[in-house]
Design a protein around this motif. Sequence first.
Motif: not given
Length: 305
Positions: A153-164
Amino acid sequence: MKSLNQVHLNGLRAVEAVARLGSLQTAAEELGVSIGAVSQQVIKTEQQLGRTLFERTSRGMVPVETAAEILARLSDGIRHLSSAVALAKRSDDSLLTISVAPVFAARWLVHRIADFSERFPQISLRIDANDRLTDASQTDLDLRIRVGRGHWPGFRTELILEQQVAPLCTPAMAATLEKPADILTLPKIIDGRAMFTWDVWLAAAGLPGAEIKARHTFSEASLCLDAAIAGQGVMLAWQTLASHQLQHGQLVAPFGPSVKTGFGHYFVTAENARRSDKVEKFKRWLKREIDDDMERLARAAPVFA
């Protein structure tokens, strides 16, 4: 009517932090003072204002209903003050301040930031190695990199890498294995703070419910990695943690599959953050480095392909 100079600013900060975080302890941690100091500041501020703001319950400090609007406006005011301070500190637009988890900084980023400096010599990096996510407006950070599900909450996010994740061990230890079930006989190195457990890999490997006995448990993933390199056992590790060791042959991934945990690495910025050229340059550079690194990792450890 109470004037502002009759109420101490530190007290207002304490009241706002307690209202937002819900407890004296978390407010004290954020403000960098003792729990007793926060409690005294709240009490003193209530006295200065001439009204009660919180109900003391077993669940913590709960704002009274009549104080809801007061606390909401106070939060807005603190955010504006914090933004003004952060703006004043950003006099040098050539400085890029990034907050990353210590393990990501130590095990992945430090091996590559020289390349960023060569490509963008006009930008100086300041790395804040911690995994806390404080209020978006109360910091001079330009960018955060966090691991999670991408919802803060309160933040904008952008995916870099899905964790495996996949089991890793030394080449000598891997030479004793013939099938995935043989991993069960090896001593296990456990990350006590991990967001996932061995169950996520065991189920995917066709070994659901198998018992895992820990040889060593550490509270830091970086220590787990060092223990695995030293041949003390097998650990369940993710791509960016062990990429360098896999590519240089210190560790191997003897069996797949690699398994998605449901978490990922994300760029995290405040919702109202303005576009920054230096931030965009860093994000593009890091994404390219991640993509290149994952290609090299797939060649070294095909289970992560």
